[in-house]
Design a protein around this motif. Sequence first.
Motif, PDB file in Angstrom:
ATOM      1  N   GLN A  74       0.855  -1.183   0.000  1.00 14.03           N
ATOM      2  CA  GLN A  74       0.000   0.000   0.000  1.00 14.03           C
ATOM      3  C   GLN A  74       0.889   1.231   0.000  1.00 14.03           C
ATOM      4  OE1 GLN A  74      -3.062   0.184   2.968  1.00 14.03           O
ATOM      5  NE2 GLN A  74      -3.922   2.041   2.102  1.00 14.03           N
ATOM      6  N   LYS A  75       0.455   2.231  -0.745  1.00 15.21           N
ATOM      7  CA  LYS A  75       1.188   3.488  -0.762  1.00 15.21           C
ATOM      8  C   LYS A  75       0.741   4.332   0.422  1.00 15.21           C
ATOM      9  CE  LYS A  75       2.653   7.203  -3.718  1.00 15.21           C
ATOM     10  NZ  LYS A  75       2.498   7.868  -5.005  1.00 15.21           N
ATOM     11  N   ARG A  76       1.695   4.718   1.214  1.00 17.27           N
ATOM     12  CA  ARG A  76       1.443   5.610   2.344  1.00 17.27           C
ATOM     13  C   ARG A  76       1.767   7.029   1.892  1.00 17.27           C
ATOM     14  NH1 ARG A  76      -1.461   2.186   5.463  1.00 17.27           N
ATOM     15  NH2 ARG A  76      -0.320   0.256   5.774  1.00 17.27           N
ATOM     16  N   ASP A  77       1.790   7.972   2.810  1.00 26.31           N
ATOM     17  CA  ASP A  77       2.043   9.370   2.462  1.00 26.31           C
ATOM     18  C   ASP A  77       3.313   9.554   1.637  1.00 26.31           C
ATOM     19  OD1 ASP A  77      -0.233  10.233   3.745  1.00 26.31           O
ATOM     20  OD2 ASP A  77       0.797  10.483   5.662  1.00 26.31           O
ATOM     21  N   SER A  78       4.414   9.018   2.112  1.00 26.61           N
ATOM     22  CA  SER A  78       5.683   9.295   1.448  1.00 26.61           C
ATOM     23  C   SER A  78       6.428   8.045   0.990  1.00 26.61           C
ATOM     24  CB  SER A  78       6.588  10.087   2.404  1.00 26.61           C
ATOM     25  OG  SER A  78       6.855   9.298   3.549  1.00 26.61           O
ATOM     26  N   HIS A  79       5.815   6.870   1.129  1.00 22.39           N
ATOM     27  CA  HIS A  79       6.530   5.661   0.762  1.00 22.39           C
ATOM     28  C   HIS A  79       5.563   4.523   0.437  1.00 22.39           C
ATOM     29  CE1 HIS A  79       5.622   4.786   4.989  1.00 22.39           C
ATOM     30  NE2 HIS A  79       5.780   3.517   4.677  1.00 22.39           N
ATOM     31  N   TRP A  80       6.096   3.469  -0.158  1.00 23.24           N
ATOM     32  CA  TRP A  80       5.360   2.228  -0.365  1.00 23.24           C
ATOM     33  C   TRP A  80       5.691   1.293   0.785  1.00 23.24           C
ATOM     34  CZ3 TRP A  80       1.618   0.790  -3.589  1.00 23.24           C
ATOM     35  CH2 TRP A  80       1.387   1.569  -4.723  1.00 23.24           C
ATOM     36  N   ASP A  81       4.673   0.704   1.358  1.00 25.85           N
ATOM     37  CA  ASP A  81       4.820  -0.298   2.406  1.00 25.85           C
ATOM     38  C   ASP A  81       4.584  -1.650   1.734  1.00 25.85           C
ATOM     39  OD1 ASP A  81       5.040  -1.507   4.879  1.00 25.85           O
ATOM     40  OD2 ASP A  81       2.967  -1.103   5.443  1.00 25.85           O
ATOM     41  N   ILE A  82       5.630  -2.472   1.616  1.00 24.86           N
ATOM     42  CA  ILE A  82       5.528  -3.747   0.906  1.00 24.86           C
ATOM     43  C   ILE A  82       5.926  -4.874   1.841  1.00 24.86           C
ATOM     44  CG2 ILE A  82       6.392  -5.126  -1.022  1.00 24.86           C
ATOM     45  CD1 ILE A  82       7.009  -2.472  -2.466  1.00 24.86           C
ATOM     46  N   GLU A  83       5.055  -5.863   1.910  1.00 28.05           N
ATOM     47  CA  GLU A  83       5.336  -7.064   2.700  1.00 28.05           C
ATOM     48  C   GLU A  83       5.327  -8.262   1.768  1.00 28.05           C
ATOM     49  OE1 GLU A  83       2.782  -9.773   5.673  1.00 28.05           O
ATOM     50  OE2 GLU A  83       3.092  -7.719   6.366  1.00 28.05           O
ATOM     51  N   LEU A  84       6.406  -9.033   1.801  1.00 27.83           N
ATOM     52  CA  LEU A  84       6.485 -10.267   1.030  1.00 27.83           C
ATOM     53  C   LEU A  84       6.483 -11.434   2.002  1.00 27.83           C
ATOM     54  CD1 LEU A  84       9.290  -9.392  -1.569  1.00 27.83           C
ATOM     55  CD2 LEU A  84       6.810  -9.140  -1.813  1.00 27.83           C
ATOM     56  N   GLY A  85       5.488 -12.292   1.881  1.00 33.17           N
ATOM     57  CA  GLY A  85       5.426 -13.516   2.664  1.00 33.17           C
ATOM     58  C   GLY A  85       5.970 -14.648   1.806  1.00 33.17           C
ATOM     59  N   LEU A  86       7.029 -15.278   2.280  1.00 30.84           N
ATOM     60  CA  LEU A  86       7.711 -16.305   1.501  1.00 30.84           C
ATOM     61  C   LEU A  86       7.553 -17.666   2.164  1.00 30.84           C
ATOM     62  CD1 LEU A  86      10.694 -13.954   1.096  1.00 30.84           C
ATOM     63  CD2 LEU A  86       9.312 -14.759  -0.822  1.00 30.84           C
TER      64      LEU A  86
END
Length: 124
Positions: A74-86
Amino acid sequence: MLFMQMLVPPPPAYSDDQGSSGNGASTFSMFAPLDGIPTQLIDELALQLPQQGNRPFSATLLMPNLGKVQIRAQKRDSHWDIELGLERADVLERLTKHHGACQQAFAEALDHDVELRLQPTGPA
Protein backbone atom coordinates in the motif's frame (compact mmCIF):
# COMPACT_ATOMS: atom_id res chain seq x y z
CA MET A 1 -2.85 -13.58 -17.50
CA LEU A 2 -1.30 -10.67 -15.61
CA PHE A 3 1.46 -12.77 -14.04
CA MET A 4 1.62 -15.42 -16.77
CA GLN A 5 5.29 -14.79 -17.51
CA MET A 6 6.23 -15.60 -13.93
CA LEU A 7 4.40 -18.91 -14.01
CA VAL A 8 6.37 -20.32 -16.92
CA PRO A 9 8.84 -22.96 -15.68
CA PRO A 10 12.54 -22.11 -16.00
CA PRO A 11 14.43 -23.47 -19.00
CA PRO A 12 16.23 -26.81 -18.55
CA ALA A 13 19.61 -25.10 -18.17
CA TYR A 14 18.49 -23.38 -14.95
CA SER A 15 20.51 -24.07 -11.85
CA ASP A 16 19.26 -23.07 -8.40
CA ASP A 17 22.80 -23.18 -7.03
CA GLN A 18 23.40 -19.62 -5.91
CA GLY A 19 26.82 -20.56 -4.61
CA SER A 20 28.36 -20.80 -8.07
CA SER A 21 30.04 -17.70 -9.36
CA GLY A 22 28.55 -16.46 -12.60
CA ASN A 23 29.66 -19.32 -14.88
CA GLY A 24 26.71 -19.61 -17.23
CA ALA A 25 25.61 -16.04 -17.40
CA SER A 26 23.05 -17.00 -20.03
CA THR A 27 21.04 -19.28 -17.72
CA PHE A 28 17.74 -17.97 -16.38
CA SER A 29 17.69 -16.87 -12.77
CA MET A 30 15.12 -15.00 -10.72
CA PHE A 31 18.07 -13.46 -8.87
CA ALA A 32 20.66 -11.10 -10.28
CA PRO A 33 23.96 -13.01 -10.38
CA LEU A 34 25.69 -11.36 -7.43
CA ASP A 35 23.21 -9.35 -5.42
CA GLY A 36 20.35 -11.78 -4.77
CA ILE A 37 17.58 -9.43 -5.93
CA PRO A 38 14.38 -10.94 -7.40
CA THR A 39 14.34 -8.60 -10.39
CA GLN A 40 11.41 -10.18 -12.24
CA LEU A 41 9.17 -9.81 -9.17
CA ILE A 42 10.29 -6.20 -8.67
CA ASP A 43 9.70 -5.35 -12.32
CA GLU A 44 6.20 -6.82 -12.29
CA LEU A 45 5.22 -5.05 -9.07
CA ALA A 46 6.64 -1.79 -10.42
CA LEU A 47 4.12 -2.10 -13.26
CA GLN A 48 1.17 -3.01 -11.04
CA LEU A 49 1.52 -1.02 -7.82
CA PRO A 50 1.33 2.52 -9.26
CA GLN A 51 -2.05 1.63 -10.76
CA GLN A 52 -3.41 0.95 -7.26
CA GLY A 53 -3.09 4.52 -6.05
CA ASN A 54 -3.57 4.52 -2.27
CA ARG A 55 -5.66 1.35 -2.30
CA PRO A 56 -4.20 -1.78 -0.69
CA PHE A 57 -2.79 -4.36 -3.09
CA SER A 58 -2.75 -8.05 -2.29
CA ALA A 59 -1.75 -11.00 -4.45
CA THR A 60 -0.33 -14.49 -4.19
CA LEU A 61 2.13 -15.59 -6.85
CA LEU A 62 3.58 -19.00 -7.59
CA MET A 63 6.99 -18.28 -9.03
CA PRO A 64 9.41 -20.85 -10.46
CA ASN A 65 12.41 -19.79 -8.39
CA LEU A 66 10.80 -18.14 -5.38
CA GLY A 67 7.93 -20.52 -4.75
CA LYS A 68 4.74 -19.12 -3.25
CA VAL A 69 4.98 -15.37 -2.57
CA GLN A 70 2.22 -13.50 -0.79
CA ILE A 71 2.35 -9.79 -1.53
CA ARG A 72 0.71 -7.02 0.44
CA ALA A 73 1.43 -3.45 -0.50
CA GLN A 74 0.00 0.00 0.00
CA LYS A 75 1.19 3.49 -0.76
CA ARG A 76 1.44 5.61 2.34
CA ASP A 77 2.04 9.37 2.46
CA SER A 78 5.68 9.30 1.45
CA HIS A 79 6.53 5.66 0.76
CA TRP A 80 5.36 2.23 -0.36
CA ASP A 81 4.82 -0.30 2.41
CA ILE A 82 5.53 -3.75 0.91
CA GLU A 83 5.34 -7.06 2.70
CA LEU A 84 6.48 -10.27 1.03
CA GLY A 85 5.43 -13.52 2.66
CA LEU A 86 7.71 -16.30 1.50
CA GLU A 87 6.84 -19.97 1.91
CA ARG A 88 10.30 -21.37 1.15
CA ALA A 89 12.77 -20.92 4.02
CA ASP A 90 15.79 -20.92 1.66
CA VAL A 91 14.33 -18.05 -0.36
CA LEU A 92 13.46 -16.09 2.80
CA GLU A 93 17.02 -16.56 4.05
CA ARG A 94 18.51 -15.52 0.70
CA LEU A 95 16.38 -12.37 0.42
CA THR A 96 16.90 -11.47 4.08
CA LYS A 97 20.66 -11.45 3.49
CA HIS A 98 20.07 -8.89 0.73
CA HIS A 99 17.22 -6.96 2.38
CA GLY A 100 18.82 -3.54 1.87
CA ALA A 101 19.57 -4.17 -1.80
CA CYS A 102 16.05 -5.51 -2.38
CA GLN A 103 14.48 -2.52 -0.66
CA GLN A 104 16.65 -0.15 -2.73
CA ALA A 105 15.74 -1.97 -5.96
CA PHE A 106 12.02 -1.63 -5.14
CA ALA A 107 12.53 2.07 -4.34
CA GLU A 108 14.30 2.68 -7.64
CA ALA A 109 11.69 0.75 -9.62
CA LEU A 110 8.78 2.56 -7.95
CA ASP A 111 10.53 5.94 -7.79
CA HIS A 112 9.48 6.26 -4.13
CA ASP A 113 10.89 5.29 -0.76
CA VAL A 114 9.98 1.72 0.20
CA GLU A 115 9.63 -0.03 3.53
CA LEU A 116 10.11 -3.72 2.74
CA ARG A 117 9.26 -6.50 5.17
CA LEU A 118 10.11 -10.14 4.51
CA GLN A 119 8.14 -12.73 6.46
CA PRO A 120 7.77 -16.49 6.49
CA THR A 121 4.44 -18.05 5.62
CA GLY A 122 3.35 -21.58 6.31
CA PRO A 123 2.54 -24.07 3.57
CA ALA A 124 -1.02 -23.81 2.28
